[in-house]
Design a protein around this motif. Structure first.
Motif, PDB file in Angstrom:
ATOM      1  N   HIS A 168       0.832  -1.206   0.000  1.00  0.00           N
ATOM      2  CA  HIS A 168       0.000   0.000   0.000  1.00  0.00           C
ATOM      3  C   HIS A 168       0.866   1.256   0.000  1.00  0.00           C
ATOM      4  CE1 HIS A 168      -3.909  -1.834   0.133  1.00  0.00           C
ATOM      5  NE2 HIS A 168      -3.450  -2.701   0.991  1.00  0.00           N
ATOM      6  N   GLU A 169       1.965   1.242   0.775  1.00  0.00           N
ATOM      7  CA  GLU A 169       2.866   2.413   0.833  1.00  0.00           C
ATOM      8  C   GLU A 169       3.432   2.724  -0.548  1.00  0.00           C
ATOM      9  OE1 GLU A 169       4.562   1.359   5.228  1.00  0.00           O
ATOM     10  OE2 GLU A 169       6.065   1.613   3.639  1.00  0.00           O
ATOM     11  N   VAL A 170       3.870   1.672  -1.238  1.00  0.00           N
ATOM     12  CA  VAL A 170       4.502   1.873  -2.550  1.00  0.00           C
ATOM     13  C   VAL A 170       3.487   2.402  -3.560  1.00  0.00           C
ATOM     14  CG1 VAL A 170       5.544   0.624  -4.501  1.00  0.00           C
ATOM     15  CG2 VAL A 170       6.360   0.222  -2.189  1.00  0.00           C
ATOM     16  N   LEU A 171       2.299   1.808  -3.574  1.00  0.00           N
ATOM     17  CA  LEU A 171       1.291   2.247  -4.555  1.00  0.00           C
ATOM     18  C   LEU A 171       0.868   3.695  -4.269  1.00  0.00           C
ATOM     19  CD1 LEU A 171      -0.886  -0.969  -4.929  1.00  0.00           C
ATOM     20  CD2 LEU A 171       0.921  -0.167  -6.421  1.00  0.00           C
ATOM     21  N   LYS A 172       0.822   4.038  -2.980  1.00  0.00           N
ATOM     22  CA  LYS A 172       0.451   5.416  -2.614  1.00  0.00           C
ATOM     23  C   LYS A 172       1.545   6.378  -3.093  1.00  0.00           C
ATOM     24  CE  LYS A 172      -0.963   8.117   1.345  1.00  0.00           C
ATOM     25  NZ  LYS A 172      -0.184   8.425   2.528  1.00  0.00           N
ATOM     26  N   GLU A 173       2.785   6.009  -2.816  1.00  0.00           N
ATOM     27  CA  GLU A 173       3.903   6.868  -3.207  1.00  0.00           C
ATOM     28  C   GLU A 173       3.923   7.091  -4.719  1.00  0.00           C
ATOM     29  OE1 GLU A 173       6.059   8.590  -1.665  1.00  0.00           O
ATOM     30  OE2 GLU A 173       7.531   9.012  -3.252  1.00  0.00           O
ATOM     31  N   LEU A 174       3.624   6.031  -5.458  1.00  0.00           N
ATOM     32  CA  LEU A 174       3.694   6.131  -6.917  1.00  0.00           C
ATOM     33  C   LEU A 174       2.377   6.658  -7.510  1.00  0.00           C
ATOM     34  CD1 LEU A 174       5.603   2.823  -7.697  1.00  0.00           C
ATOM     35  CD2 LEU A 174       6.530   5.130  -7.638  1.00  0.00           C
ATOM     36  N   GLY A 175       1.410   6.896  -6.620  1.00  0.00           N
ATOM     37  CA  GLY A 175       0.109   7.407  -7.089  1.00  0.00           C
ATOM     38  C   GLY A 175      -0.565   6.436  -8.037  1.00  0.00           C
ATOM     39  N   MET A 176      -0.374   5.141  -7.747  1.00  0.00           N
ATOM     40  CA  MET A 176      -0.918   4.129  -8.665  1.00  0.00           C
ATOM     41  C   MET A 176      -2.160   3.479  -8.078  1.00  0.00           C
ATOM     42  SD  MET A 176       2.544   2.281  -9.807  1.00  0.00           S
ATOM     43  CE  MET A 176       2.072   1.168 -11.076  1.00  0.00           C
ATOM     44  N   LYS A 177      -3.136   3.277  -8.933  1.00  0.00           N
ATOM     45  CA  LYS A 177      -4.287   2.490  -8.514  1.00  0.00           C
ATOM     46  C   LYS A 177      -4.175   1.226  -9.351  1.00  0.00           C
ATOM     47  CE  LYS A 177      -9.261   2.733  -8.427  1.00  0.00           C
ATOM     48  NZ  LYS A 177      -9.319   1.590  -9.307  1.00  0.00           N
ATOM     49  N   ASP A 178      -3.729   0.178  -8.703  1.00  0.00           N
ATOM     50  CA  ASP A 178      -3.428  -1.022  -9.476  1.00  0.00           C
ATOM     51  C   ASP A 178      -4.635  -1.962  -9.514  1.00  0.00           C
ATOM     52  OD1 ASP A 178      -2.454  -3.552 -10.334  1.00  0.00           O
ATOM     53  OD2 ASP A 178      -0.419  -2.881  -9.886  1.00  0.00           O
ATOM     54  N   ASP A 179      -5.110  -2.249 -10.726  1.00  0.00           N
ATOM     55  CA  ASP A 179      -6.257  -3.146 -10.871  1.00  0.00           C
ATOM     56  C   ASP A 179      -5.929  -4.531 -10.306  1.00  0.00           C
ATOM     57  OD1 ASP A 179      -7.600  -1.164 -12.061  1.00  0.00           O
ATOM     58  OD2 ASP A 179      -7.264  -1.851 -14.128  1.00  0.00           O
ATOM     59  N   LEU A 180      -4.649  -4.923 -10.485  1.00  0.00           N
ATOM     60  CA  LEU A 180      -4.262  -6.256 -10.003  1.00  0.00           C
ATOM     61  C   LEU A 180      -4.340  -6.320  -8.489  1.00  0.00           C
ATOM     62  CD1 LEU A 180      -1.264  -7.488 -12.138  1.00  0.00           C
ATOM     63  CD2 LEU A 180      -3.703  -7.883 -12.420  1.00  0.00           C
ATOM     64  N   LEU A 181      -4.001  -5.200  -7.829  1.00  0.00           N
ATOM     65  CA  LEU A 181      -4.090  -5.192  -6.371  1.00  0.00           C
ATOM     66  C   LEU A 181      -5.549  -5.372  -5.963  1.00  0.00           C
ATOM     67  CD1 LEU A 181      -2.672  -4.908  -3.642  1.00  0.00           C
ATOM     68  CD2 LEU A 181      -3.142  -2.473  -3.729  1.00  0.00           C
ATOM     69  N   GLU A 182      -6.440  -4.735  -6.700  1.00  0.00           N
ATOM     70  CA  GLU A 182      -7.869  -4.891  -6.374  1.00  0.00           C
ATOM     71  C   GLU A 182      -8.310  -6.341  -6.548  1.00  0.00           C
ATOM     72  OE1 GLU A 182     -10.511  -2.045  -7.990  1.00  0.00           O
ATOM     73  OE2 GLU A 182      -9.450  -0.404  -6.995  1.00  0.00           O
ATOM     74  N   VAL A 183      -7.843  -6.957  -7.634  1.00  0.00           N
ATOM     75  CA  VAL A 183      -8.157  -8.377  -7.844  1.00  0.00           C
ATOM     76  C   VAL A 183      -7.570  -9.190  -6.678  1.00  0.00           C
ATOM     77  CG1 VAL A 183      -7.725 -10.390  -9.331  1.00  0.00           C
ATOM     78  CG2 VAL A 183      -8.253  -8.181 -10.364  1.00  0.00           C
ATOM     79  N   ALA A 184      -6.315  -8.848  -6.304  1.00  0.00           N
ATOM     80  CA  ALA A 184      -5.646  -9.587  -5.220  1.00  0.00           C
ATOM     81  C   ALA A 184      -6.418  -9.455  -3.910  1.00  0.00           C
ATOM     82  CB  ALA A 184      -4.217  -9.061  -5.044  1.00  0.00           C
ATOM     83  N   MET A 185      -6.864  -8.228  -3.580  1.00  0.00           N
ATOM     84  CA  MET A 185      -7.585  -8.010  -2.311  1.00  0.00           C
ATOM     85  C   MET A 185      -8.907  -8.782  -2.287  1.00  0.00           C
ATOM     86  SD  MET A 185      -5.642  -5.858  -0.782  1.00  0.00           S
ATOM     87  CE  MET A 185      -6.405  -4.765   0.326  1.00  0.00           C
ATOM     88  N   GLU A 186      -9.580  -8.765  -3.438  1.00  0.00           N
ATOM     89  CA  GLU A 186     -10.866  -9.468  -3.519  1.00  0.00           C
ATOM     90  C   GLU A 186     -10.645 -10.980  -3.408  1.00  0.00           C
ATOM     91  OE1 GLU A 186     -13.713  -8.035  -3.475  1.00  0.00           O
ATOM     92  OE2 GLU A 186     -15.095  -9.645  -4.099  1.00  0.00           O
ATOM     93  N   LEU A 187      -9.613 -11.453  -4.101  1.00  0.00           N
ATOM     94  CA  LEU A 187      -9.295 -12.878  -4.064  1.00  0.00           C
ATOM     95  C   LEU A 187      -8.967 -13.303  -2.629  1.00  0.00           C
ATOM     96  CD1 LEU A 187      -8.675 -15.464  -5.687  1.00  0.00           C
ATOM     97  CD2 LEU A 187      -6.347 -14.627  -5.977  1.00  0.00           C
TER      98      LEU A 187
END
Ligand code: CMC
Length: 427
Positions: free
Chosen positions: A324-343
């Protein structure tokens, strides 16, 4: 220490008394070394119930989700330490004083360059080779360049080889990446941290300086800490087995790299990201879960399950935060992370996964972090290998300090009994 006894009655014999050894933590261990002389062996493919050695380095309680290096909990190390300090602790058993750490860091930092001739070795590989194949080959070949430190019976030689491996592994790993791109190799910069220097060698080019982002540098350092050691896993056991014959350290670490590459072990981070990409959308998750449960389908949920952890992998908890820290720093909303969280959410509530105690492991999140940093999935296991090198060396060294005995398992033979040979071929 043995203060209890276990009794086994071997076929045709009276009972055999065996010592029950007690560690400082964890299960007791029945010492079966004398059983062979009673005409039987034990049978344990995959070592599910066998302690292959005695060790003081790392302890795992898989039911409680505990991981300790030299007694220190992994979450504390990941939060309050650095990869190099953890390396010192793994190698020497104690925390370094500021002066000891400074000397250690200086030695590691001063040995980051590799023999220039090794750069030519790379050119024997195809550019599209998997970087793990290259890493394995080049690491084994280091023995041909540093043969002044190969006497495994000499503790000073072992220490020099340990420093060489720890110092040079990021350089070799980054070279594997640069070679695959067709870019020039980038030389190490000794004013950078271990993780920062690795990112520099990965991402800078002769025409463009790479400014190391401190959040990514810290994330990389954490990834290295979280992969530094993990007790007697497949690759560490491979390193010990290879080393038990007296093989040189570079050959042993190359053997560890080969074992790590498999998708059930270190290759899982690459396989996990591929799986998330394949799932692609949350709506596809049920289909993949159905396949994971189907005994006629070889598909497994990558990044789930562990031979030892039957609880949340404590490394995955830290990795999740870092993600989460890295994605926030890079300002990225990663679709794969969303898939990962749901999974993760669905699997943790599914009776199949609950009954089998299948939780996300360290590889579930590391791939998403590395991808966000711009690292291709083929490099994920290379980074795992780079991080694990210190653990492998610590175990290899411990084995030598304890006195090596060649690893020579026995077997349950189920092939033909004796039969005479006459050739079917015309002579
Ligand atoms: N997806 C679906 N089912 C699974 C999974 C999974 N990932 N893992 C285990 N199972 C099932 C398995 O089918 C079996 O079911 P049943 O009892 O009905 O036959 C049960 O759970 C026990 O599995 P097992 O294969 O006996 O367990 P193991 O301890 O031999 O395997 C493992 C451990 C890590 C190889 C396995 O969980 C796996 O293949 N996981 C996916 C790969 C992975 O993420 N590996 C990284 C491990 S952590 C990093 C590292 O150590 O390198």
């Amino acid at each position: 220490m043995a203060d209890k006894k276990a009794t086994v009655t071997c076929p045709g014999e009276t009972a055999v008394e065996l010592d029950v050894l007690k560690g400082t933590l964890g299960q007791d261990v029945i010492d079966i070394r004398s059983l062979g002389s009673h005409g039987v062996f034990t049978f344990d493919p995959g070592f599910t119930s066998t302690a292959s050695c005695e060790s003081k380095i790392t302890f795992i309680d898989g039911d409680e989700g505990i991981l300790l290096h030299r007694g220190f909990p992994i979450d504390q190390l990941a939060t309050h330490s650095s990869y190099l300090e953890v390396s010192y602790i793994l190698l020497y058993g104690e925390k370094p004083t500021p002066q000891e750490f400074e000397e250690f860091k200086t030695t590691v930092t001063r040995h980051t360059m590799i023999h220039e001739q090794i750069t030519r070795l790379f050119h024997g590989f195809r550019r599209d080779s998997h970087p793990m194949a290259v890493l394995c080959g080049v690491t084994g070949a280091l023995a041909a360049f540093y043969h002044d430190s190969l006497d495994v019976n000499n503790p000073r030689h072992r220490e020099i080889a340990a420093f060489r491996l720890l110092s040079k592994m990021p350089t070799v790993a980054a070279m594997c990446y640069k070679y695959s791109l067709g870019q020039p190799f980038v030389y190490p910069r000794n004013n950078l941290s271990y993780a920062g220097n690795f990112l520099h060698m990965m991402f800078s080019t002769p025409c463009e300086e790479y400014v190391v982002n401190p959040v990514l540098e810290r994330a990389m350092d954490r990834i290295l800490i979280l992969h530094a050691d993990h007790e007697q896993n497949a690759s560490t056991s491979t390193v010990r087995t290879a080393g038990s014959s007296g093989a040189n350290p570079f050959a042993c670490i190359a053997a560890g790299i080969a074992s790590l590459w498999g998708p059930a072990h270190g290759g899982a981070n690459e396989a996990c990201l591929k799986m998330l990409e394949e799932i692609n959308r949350k709506e596809h998750i049920p289909e993949f879960l159905r396949r994971a449960k189907d005994k006629n389908d070889s598909f497994r949920l990558m990044g789930f399950g562990h031979r030892v952890y039957k609880n949340y992998d404590p490394r995955a908890t830290v990795m999740r935060e870092t993600c989460h820290e890295v994605l926030k720093e890079l300002g990225m909303k990663d679709d794969l992370l969303e898939v990962a969280m749901e999974l993760e959410h669905i699997a943790l509530h599914d009776p199949y996964f609950i009954e089998r105690k299948l939780y996300p492991n360290v590889d579930f999140y590391s791939g998403i972090i590395l991808k966000a940093m711009g690292i291709p999935s083929s490099m994920f296991t290379v980074i795992f290998a780079m991080a694990r090198t210190v653990g492998w060396i610590a175990h290899w060294n411990e084995m030598h300090d304890d006195g090596i005995k060649i690893a020579r398992p026995r077997q349950l033979y189920t092939g033909y009994t004796r039969r005479d040979f006459t050739s079917n071929l015309d002579k």
